[in-house]
Motif scaffolding. Structure first.
Motif, PDB file in Angstrom:
ATOM      1  N   UNK A  96      -8.399   0.406   8.618  1.00 15.27           N
ATOM      2  CA  UNK A  96      -7.432   1.109   9.456  1.00 15.27           C
ATOM      3  C   UNK A  96      -6.404   1.853   8.613  1.00 15.27           C
ATOM      4  N   UNK A  97      -5.878   1.168   7.616  1.00 14.74           N
ATOM      5  CA  UNK A  97      -4.859   1.831   6.792  1.00 14.74           C
ATOM      6  C   UNK A  97      -5.471   2.984   6.008  1.00 14.74           C
ATOM      7  N   UNK A  98      -6.745   2.802   5.617  1.00 15.70           N
ATOM      8  CA  UNK A  98      -7.399   3.896   4.903  1.00 15.70           C
ATOM      9  C   UNK A  98      -7.509   5.134   5.788  1.00 15.70           C
ATOM     10  N   UNK A  99      -7.816   4.885   7.071  1.00 10.73           N
ATOM     11  CA  UNK A  99      -7.997   6.013   7.989  1.00 10.73           C
ATOM     12  C   UNK A  99      -6.660   6.689   8.277  1.00 10.73           C
ATOM     13  N   UNK A 100      -5.662   5.879   8.648  1.00  7.20           N
ATOM     14  CA  UNK A 100      -4.384   6.436   9.063  1.00  7.20           C
ATOM     15  C   UNK A 100      -3.609   7.017   7.881  1.00  7.20           C
ATOM     16  N   UNK A 101      -3.596   6.277   6.773  1.00  6.15           N
ATOM     17  CA  UNK A 101      -2.761   6.696   5.658  1.00  6.15           C
ATOM     18  C   UNK A 101      -3.507   7.556   4.655  1.00  6.15           C
ATOM     19  N   UNK A 102      -4.825   7.622   4.801  1.00  5.73           N
ATOM     20  CA  UNK A 102      -5.673   8.334   3.842  1.00  5.73           C
ATOM     21  C   UNK A 102      -5.419   7.832   2.421  1.00  5.73           C
ATOM     22  N   UNK A 103      -5.235   6.535   2.326  1.00  4.67           N
ATOM     23  CA  UNK A 103      -4.985   5.925   1.036  1.00  4.67           C
ATOM     24  C   UNK A 103      -5.543   4.513   1.129  1.00  4.67           C
ATOM     25  N   UNK A 104      -6.250   4.101   0.099  1.00  4.52           N
ATOM     26  CA  UNK A 104      -6.931   2.815   0.211  1.00  4.52           C
ATOM     27  C   UNK A 104      -6.041   1.654  -0.220  1.00  4.52           C
ATOM     28  N   UNK A 105      -5.916   0.669   0.670  1.00 11.35           N
ATOM     29  CA  UNK A 105      -5.259  -0.573   0.305  1.00 11.35           C
ATOM     30  C   UNK A 105      -6.233  -1.717   0.521  1.00 11.35           C
ATOM     31  N   UNK A 106      -6.384  -2.559  -0.471  1.00  8.91           N
ATOM     32  CA  UNK A 106      -7.394  -3.612  -0.363  1.00  8.91           C
ATOM     33  C   UNK A 106      -6.795  -4.934   0.104  1.00  8.91           C
ATOM     34  N   UNK A 107      -5.474  -5.073   0.044  1.00  8.66           N
ATOM     35  CA  UNK A 107      -4.873  -6.353   0.398  1.00  8.66           C
ATOM     36  C   UNK A 107      -3.579  -6.148   1.176  1.00  8.66           C
ATOM     37  N   UNK A 108      -3.757  -5.698   2.423  1.00  9.30           N
ATOM     38  CA  UNK A 108      -2.608  -5.366   3.272  1.00  9.30           C
ATOM     39  C   UNK A 108      -1.681  -6.539   3.555  1.00  9.30           C
ATOM     40  N   UNK A 109      -2.223  -7.756   3.534  1.00 11.39           N
ATOM     41  CA  UNK A 109      -1.407  -8.902   3.937  1.00 11.39           C
ATOM     42  C   UNK A 109      -0.752  -9.601   2.752  1.00 11.39           C
ATOM     43  N   UNK A 110      -0.982  -9.096   1.561  1.00 11.49           N
ATOM     44  CA  UNK A 110      -0.391  -9.732   0.392  1.00 11.49           C
ATOM     45  C   UNK A 110       1.131  -9.697   0.447  1.00 11.49           C
ATOM     46  N   UNK A 111       1.752 -10.831   0.141  1.00  7.74           N
ATOM     47  CA  UNK A 111       3.214 -10.891   0.136  1.00  7.74           C
ATOM     48  C   UNK A 111       3.771 -10.868  -1.277  1.00  7.74           C
ATOM     49  N   UNK A 112       2.933 -10.521  -2.235  1.00  9.45           N
ATOM     50  CA  UNK A 112       3.330 -10.450  -3.639  1.00  9.45           C
ATOM     51  C   UNK A 112       3.633  -8.991  -3.947  1.00  9.45           C
ATOM     52  N   UNK A 113       4.915  -8.642  -3.946  1.00 11.72           N
ATOM     53  CA  UNK A 113       5.283  -7.225  -3.988  1.00 11.72           C
ATOM     54  C   UNK A 113       6.554  -6.980  -4.795  1.00 11.72           C
ATOM     55  N   UNK A 114       6.698  -5.743  -5.217  1.00  8.14           N
ATOM     56  CA  UNK A 114       7.957  -5.357  -5.844  1.00  8.14           C
ATOM     57  C   UNK A 114       8.412  -4.036  -5.234  1.00  8.14           C
TER      58      UNK A 114
END
Lengths: 233, 123
Positions: free
Chosen positions: A139-157
């Motif tokens: 879904x994110x690939x379609x809407x954002x035209x950018x690939x994310x492989x781990x949308x639910x990851x809470x490890x972020x900066x």
């Protein structure tokens, strides 16, 4: 350069102490803020005994979104430059945070997401959860035209701009996929980096199998609604 | 039974009902149990109900418009729409309250932390 490590914690008495020690060891010069989301175990007492660790105690259980938002607000109020978010259960090894910090400090990213799937797919997660994650990823690939492989990851900066933007209207619960969506749509540079994660050490995941369906529907609905609003701009 | 008779009897009851409800509403507002802000929609809906009850002709043409053969049934339609509107109104208020409570709680937690660190510095 001030770095704040934010750890939303709900009933993590068994892991938080060690995690804090590891953070001090691996993320040098950072401050640690644990947001105690009204834990019912001894998390509060553990935090009291940790001394140098800053912590917020929420008056009722606000969920992950509320806890992270509290961390964002603390970050903004106390003039930090970069924020690292990690889970309190030990899933996110602090020695992996360097990649994410480097991305926002030196790499020019507005936000960096630690992905456990980038590079080594098909590991760590239950079947059901992986299915949900795959759906979100497509879904994110379609809407954002950018690939994310781990949308639910809470490890972020994040850098300060990204935090300020997110804090203005942050989702209550399940904020992770929506966050990527909100930032990317607004033109912020969100990047993914492969990180190694561990299986949970103690406690239970806030997203269990039964919850997954609800989680999915909620996230899809929110993103759909945001998409419609965003489309009008 | 004469349908005309039945209608007027229902009419009587619904007029009576609307008046009682409006009176109740005014009573609660006066007793400060209900904020005016949240009573406006109630007042509008009760008033519509009252008007419709008094002017049966309107109800009849409305039910004909809907294709409802039995005019009092159209009254129920109006009522249900009204109830849905109120419930939606409440959901909006609840969402607003939840957002405010969350913001307040976070502010509270931040203040608590600030007091804690000030106390630590002072001692």
């Amino acid at each position: 350069m001030k770095i704040l490590v934010v750890i939303p914690a709900f009933n993590e008495e068994g892991s938080i102490g060690r995690l804090v020690g590891e953070i001090y060891e691996h993320i040098k010069g950072s401050d640690i803020l644990v947001v105690n989301d009204c834990s019912t175990d001894g998390t509060g007492n553990v935090l009291k005994s940790l001394g140098s660790v800053k912590y917020l105690t929420l008056p009722f259980n606000m969920g992950i979104g509320g806890a992270v938002l509290a961390g964002f607000n603390y970050f903004l109020e106390n003039d930090y430059d970069f924020l690292v978010r990690m889970d309190g259960d030990g899933q996110h090894p602090p020695d992996q945070a360097g990649i994410l910090i480097d991305a926002v400090v030196n790499g020019g990213a507005d936000a960096a997401i630690g992905s456990r799937y980038l590079g080594h797919e098909k590991e760590y997660s239950s079947h059901m959860r992986r299915m949900g994650i795959n759906l979100l990823n497509s879904l994110s690939s379609i809407i954002l035209r950018k690939k994310f492989t781990d949308n639910t990851s809470g490890f972020r900066s994040y850098n300060r701009n990204a935090v300020r933007y997110l804090a203005a209207d942050y989702p209550f619960d399940y904020p992770e996929p929506e966050e990527i969506y909100i930032l990317t749509r607004k033109g912020y540079d969100v990047r993914e980096y492969p990180v190694r994660m561990k299986a949970r050490e103690t406690g239970t995941s806030s997203i269990n199998t039964l919850h997954t369906y609800y989680f999915l529907v909620r996230v899809l609905l929110t993103i759909f609604v945001k998409y419609m609003i965003g489309g009008k701009k | 039974m004469n349908p005309q008779y039945l209608l007027s009897r229902i009419q009587l009851f619904s007029i009576l009902g609307s008046v009682v409800l409006i009176a109740l509403l005014v009573y609660f507002i006066r007793r400060r149990k209900l904020l005016e802000e949240y009573s406006i929609l109630w007042l509008i809906i009760f008033s519509i109900f009252l008007v419709v009850s008094i002017f049966g002709a309107f109800l009849e043409s409305f039910s004909r418009f809907l294709g409802v053969l039995y005019p009092p049934a159209a009254l129920f339609v109006i009522m249900i729409i009204g109830i849905f509107l109120l419930m939606l109104h409440f959901s909006i208020i609840i969402s607003d309250l939840k957002r405010k409570i969350n913001r307040l709680s976070i502010t509270n937690a931040l203040l608590e932390e600030r007091i804690k660190s000030l106390e630590k510095r002072g001692s």
